[in-house]
Design an enzyme around this catalytic site. Sequence first.
Site, PDB file in Angstrom:
ATOM      1  N   TYR A   1       0.840  -1.192   0.000  1.00 46.90           N
ATOM      2  CA  TYR A   1       0.000   0.000   0.000  1.00 46.90           C
ATOM      3  C   TYR A   1       0.881   1.250   0.000  1.00 46.90           C
ATOM      4  O   TYR A   1       1.958   1.235  -0.582  1.00 46.90           O
ATOM      5  CB  TYR A   1      -1.024  -0.069   1.162  1.00 46.90           C
ATOM      6  CG  TYR A   1      -2.173   0.809   0.774  1.00 46.90           C
ATOM      7  CD1 TYR A   1      -2.937   0.484  -0.341  1.00 46.90           C
ATOM      8  CD2 TYR A   1      -2.417   1.995   1.426  1.00 46.90           C
ATOM      9  CE1 TYR A   1      -3.923   1.342  -0.790  1.00 46.90           C
ATOM     10  CE2 TYR A   1      -3.407   2.851   0.978  1.00 46.90           C
ATOM     11  CZ  TYR A   1      -4.152   2.518  -0.125  1.00 46.90           C
ATOM     12  OH  TYR A   1      -5.099   3.371  -0.573  1.00 46.90           O
TER      13      TYR A   1
ATOM     14  N   LYS B   1      -6.196  -2.101  -1.142  1.00 48.18           N
ATOM     15  CA  LYS B   1      -7.054  -1.967   0.053  1.00 48.18           C
ATOM     16  C   LYS B   1      -7.670  -3.313   0.419  1.00 48.18           C
ATOM     17  O   LYS B   1      -7.795  -3.654   1.598  1.00 48.18           O
ATOM     18  CB  LYS B   1      -8.144  -0.936  -0.207  1.00 48.18           C
ATOM     19  CG  LYS B   1      -7.561   0.477  -0.253  1.00 48.18           C
ATOM     20  CD  LYS B   1      -8.136   1.382   0.812  1.00 48.18           C
ATOM     21  CE  LYS B   1      -7.208   2.519   1.121  1.00 48.18           C
ATOM     22  NZ  LYS B   1      -7.812   3.697   1.633  1.00 48.18           N
TER      23      LYS B   1
ATOM     24  N   GLU C   1     -13.633   4.893  -3.139  1.00 44.50           N
ATOM     25  CA  GLU C   1     -12.205   5.084  -2.939  1.00 44.50           C
ATOM     26  C   GLU C   1     -11.605   6.005  -3.996  1.00 44.50           C
ATOM     27  O   GLU C   1     -11.732   5.739  -5.189  1.00 44.50           O
ATOM     28  CB  GLU C   1     -11.576   3.685  -3.048  1.00 44.50           C
ATOM     29  CG  GLU C   1     -10.183   3.573  -2.560  1.00 44.50           C
ATOM     30  CD  GLU C   1     -10.040   3.858  -1.085  1.00 44.50           C
ATOM     31  OE1 GLU C   1     -10.822   3.348  -0.275  1.00 44.50           O
ATOM     32  OE2 GLU C   1      -9.128   4.622  -0.751  1.00 44.50           O
TER      33      GLU C   1
ATOM     34  N   ASP D   1     -13.706   5.933   2.270  1.00 43.15           N
ATOM     35  CA  ASP D   1     -12.553   5.857   3.159  1.00 43.15           C
ATOM     36  C   ASP D   1     -11.759   7.157   3.196  1.00 43.15           C
ATOM     37  O   ASP D   1     -11.207   7.525   4.226  1.00 43.15           O
ATOM     38  CB  ASP D   1     -11.647   4.700   2.728  1.00 43.15           C
ATOM     39  CG  ASP D   1     -10.560   4.465   3.741  1.00 43.15           C
ATOM     40  OD1 ASP D   1     -10.884   4.389   4.941  1.00 43.15           O
ATOM     41  OD2 ASP D   1      -9.385   4.392   3.361  1.00 43.15           O
TER      42      ASP D   1
ATOM     43  N   ASN E   1      -0.325  11.819   0.971  1.00 45.68           N
ATOM     44  CA  ASN E   1       0.363  10.653   0.413  1.00 45.68           C
ATOM     45  C   ASN E   1       0.635  10.885  -1.067  1.00 45.68           C
ATOM     46  O   ASN E   1      -0.093  11.648  -1.703  1.00 45.68           O
ATOM     47  CB  ASN E   1      -0.536   9.411   0.542  1.00 45.68           C
ATOM     48  CG  ASN E   1      -0.699   8.973   1.982  1.00 45.68           C
ATOM     49  OD1 ASN E   1       0.235   9.030   2.756  1.00 45.68           O
ATOM     50  ND2 ASN E   1      -1.897   8.540   2.326  1.00 45.68           N
TER      51      ASN E   1
HETATM   52  P1  NAD Z   1      -8.964  16.618  -2.339  1.00 48.20           P
HETATM   53  O1  NAD Z   1      -8.577  16.737  -3.760  1.00 48.20           O
HETATM   54  O2  NAD Z   1     -10.370  16.340  -1.993  1.00 48.20           O
HETATM   55  O3  NAD Z   1      -8.529  17.938  -1.549  1.00 48.20           O
HETATM   56  C1  NAD Z   1      -7.295  18.583  -1.695  1.00 48.20           C
HETATM   57  C2  NAD Z   1      -7.448  19.976  -1.108  1.00 48.20           C
HETATM   58  O4  NAD Z   1      -6.169  20.590  -1.104  1.00 48.20           O
HETATM   59  C3  NAD Z   1      -8.388  20.894  -1.886  1.00 48.20           C
HETATM   60  O5  NAD Z   1      -9.200  21.597  -0.993  1.00 48.20           O
HETATM   61  C4  NAD Z   1      -7.445  21.856  -2.566  1.00 48.20           C
HETATM   62  O6  NAD Z   1      -8.027  23.145  -2.739  1.00 48.20           O
HETATM   63  C5  NAD Z   1      -6.330  21.934  -1.548  1.00 48.20           C
HETATM   64  N1  NAD Z   1      -5.090  22.432  -2.118  1.00 48.20           N
HETATM   65  C6  NAD Z   1      -4.519  22.105  -3.280  1.00 48.20           C
HETATM   66  N2  NAD Z   1      -3.411  22.820  -3.449  1.00 48.20           N
HETATM   67  C7  NAD Z   1      -3.267  23.592  -2.364  1.00 48.20           C
HETATM   68  C8  NAD Z   1      -2.308  24.540  -1.949  1.00 48.20           C
HETATM   69  N3  NAD Z   1      -1.247  24.817  -2.686  1.00 48.20           N
HETATM   70  N4  NAD Z   1      -2.499  25.149  -0.757  1.00 48.20           N
HETATM   71  C9  NAD Z   1      -3.565  24.865  -0.006  1.00 48.20           C
HETATM   72  N5  NAD Z   1      -4.490  23.964  -0.343  1.00 48.20           N
HETATM   73  C10 NAD Z   1      -4.349  23.339  -1.512  1.00 48.20           C
HETATM   74  O7  NAD Z   1      -8.023  15.488  -1.749  1.00 48.20           O
HETATM   75  P2  NAD Z   1      -8.188  14.731  -0.333  1.00 48.20           P
HETATM   76  O8  NAD Z   1      -8.942  13.473  -0.506  1.00 48.20           O
HETATM   77  O9  NAD Z   1      -8.663  15.683   0.675  1.00 48.20           O
HETATM   78  O10 NAD Z   1      -6.671  14.304  -0.078  1.00 48.20           O
HETATM   79  C11 NAD Z   1      -5.679  15.277   0.130  1.00 48.20           C
HETATM   80  C12 NAD Z   1      -4.397  14.580   0.526  1.00 48.20           C
HETATM   81  O11 NAD Z   1      -4.615  13.873   1.727  1.00 48.20           O
HETATM   82  C13 NAD Z   1      -3.879  13.578  -0.488  1.00 48.20           C
HETATM   83  O12 NAD Z   1      -2.485  13.746  -0.637  1.00 48.20           O
HETATM   84  C14 NAD Z   1      -4.152  12.260   0.122  1.00 48.20           C
HETATM   85  O13 NAD Z   1      -3.173  11.308  -0.200  1.00 48.20           O
HETATM   86  C15 NAD Z   1      -4.076  12.579   1.581  1.00 48.20           C
HETATM   87  N6  NAD Z   1      -4.824  11.608   2.358  1.00 48.20           N
HETATM   88  C16 NAD Z   1      -4.149  10.922   3.318  1.00 48.20           C
HETATM   89  C17 NAD Z   1      -4.779   9.962   4.046  1.00 48.20           C
HETATM   90  C18 NAD Z   1      -4.030   9.212   5.110  1.00 48.20           C
HETATM   91  O14 NAD Z   1      -4.241   8.086   5.355  1.00 48.20           O
HETATM   92  N7  NAD Z   1      -3.136   9.823   5.750  1.00 48.20           N
HETATM   93  C19 NAD Z   1      -6.107   9.671   3.782  1.00 48.20           C
HETATM   94  C20 NAD Z   1      -6.801  10.407   2.805  1.00 48.20           C
HETATM   95  C21 NAD Z   1      -6.134  11.362   2.101  1.00 48.20           C
END
Ligand code: NAD
Length: 558
Positions: free
Chosen positions: A108, A179, A250, A273, A415
């Site tokens: 993963y 997953k 997902e 998720d 990530n």
């Molecule tokens: P998303 O596309 O729904 O949201 C991304 C957000 O970031 C948006 O609101 C966008 O406007 C904002 N953004 C983009 N560029 C930006 C910048 N320069 N400054 C400020 N904000 C900015 O994506 P998501 O599902 O919310 O996921 C976001 C990140 O979180 C991904 O990298 C994902 O891998 C990570 N994530 C991690 C886990 C975990 O297990 N730790 C779980 C889910 C998501």
Amino acid sequence: MASSPIESGLSSVGGALWPRGSALLTNSLLNKGTAFSERERDALGLRGLLPPRVFTLEEQVVRALGNLRRKPDSLEKYIFLTTLQNRNETLFYRLVQDHAEEMIPLIYTPTVGRACLEYGAIFRRPRGLFISIRERGRVAEILRHWPMSDVRMIVVTDGERILGLGDLGALGMGIPVGKLALYTACAGLHPGYGLPITLDVGTDNAALREDSSYLGLAHPRVRGADYDAFIAEFVAAVREVFPRALLQWEDFGNTNAFRLLNENRASVCSFNDDIQGTAAVAVAGLLGALRETGGRLADQRLLFLGAGEAGTGIADLFVAAAISEGLSAADARRRCWFVDSEGLVVRYRPGLKLAHHKLPYAHEHAPLRTLAEAVDAVRPTALIGVSGQPATFTPAILRRMAELNPRPVVFALSNPTSQAECTAEEAYRETQGRVLFASGSPFAPVTLDGRTFTPGQGNNVYIFPGVGFGALACGAREITNEMFLAAARRLAELVTTDDLALGRIYPALTRIREVSLELAVSVVEEARRARLATLPLGDDLRSELAARRFEAVYRDYV
Ligand code: NAD
């Protein structure tokens, strides 16, 4: 949930349906490879198809581990493990379970991110179902092509927002496959119950469309009414063909993710998720951090970088938890602030319309452009990165967090590793080791002035396998936020004082089977409390759920 879906699909050994000879060796759920006994080799037509020496499962694990470790990089290791999974699932899961800390990052995040980027190049044989929008009107027929008739867990993506890597179209299949492997390795879902699906509606990634080796539909994403009709047909087909299946959404883009979750939640037992699993793991991290700092969740001030699925999902669950600690909903929401790509999310930003999911967190405040300005204005106790933008938690911002808080909480959750808002080393260094840090992808321990810190991994893997397993076991009609909150609380309780002493606010990944079981128990308890459980389970839930887990051991076939 019976312990094995294959037994119900096959008659007894030697019966007409039981595969023999090379067909048995190519059935990954039944294959034992060199571990078939002398008697089995004779009875099942295997004599001569295998080298003569019979190995034990333990010996096979040692051999596989040696071969794996000789691979030069993580992508090669991913390919090795995928090939093993397609050949012999018992051996694959034994290896993953016995070496969880080493294997989970390979099957993963972070490796799966690279694997998705290279999915076209490393594609060997399909796993899961690819359903393209060209096949509208035939979705139920395609679901019936899946060889297992009793599917219980479907993980589905349309590939629009793969990890923090953006639109990877059909290459996103690595995510549902990974997953589901974690469902089995961590919670004990029988591998025969899982079905990974990619819905291919095209891609807006122009580079992919122009790549002659791209595996998916090479046209822009279909959106609007046609997309919605395709999804509606998919959901109806799942209900018809696999009525007992739970659906996990997902890595959908955020314009669809919230909508799909809310529109389908009542008609099919489902969760997202990225929204709910992430929320639970982050809230568990906050609760874990509070075990070190003291204080209540309801007293924290959160500043998020990124106002997408992950960020607003975390805030929604934080609000639910703060309400249960006595805050009003409005007060709880005022404790959550967001910075998105346009700056601080406030009620009025000239020329900008706010997306629906951001509205509850758009407070009265003057617009601010940068994260640094927002940190000064909000004075957060916790800074949470879910933006997919690396190097955004700059040294100056980290130092400011350490000025504002004796023990600042900083989560760089994006990530894969390349997208994390800061590295673990930066976080510890700039706060003189005072930070309570977690990241989405793993970072190696950091040594600073003679002290070694072990960063926790705020990875959904702690949450979704246990939640899904618990929901399936009790036949939950619906998966509620309260179930995720129950799981988050339980996860925080499972952090030991030794974990905290190492700077880790999550349990060690080596305990993931125990953790998933505990979370499954908490989900069943919550389902019962809310009268959403439909299947009878006894009072000794823990033993009952433990007994239902898939164990990666060989059975004697004759
Ligand atoms: P998303 O596309 O729904 O949201 C991304 C957000 O970031 C948006 O609101 C966008 O406007 C904002 N953004 C983009 N560029 C930006 C910048 N320069 N400054 C400020 N904000 C900015 O994506 P998501 O599902 O919310 O996921 C976001 C990140 O979180 C991904 O990298 C994902 O891998 C990570 N994530 C991690 C886990 C975990 O297990 N730790 C779980 C889910 C998501």
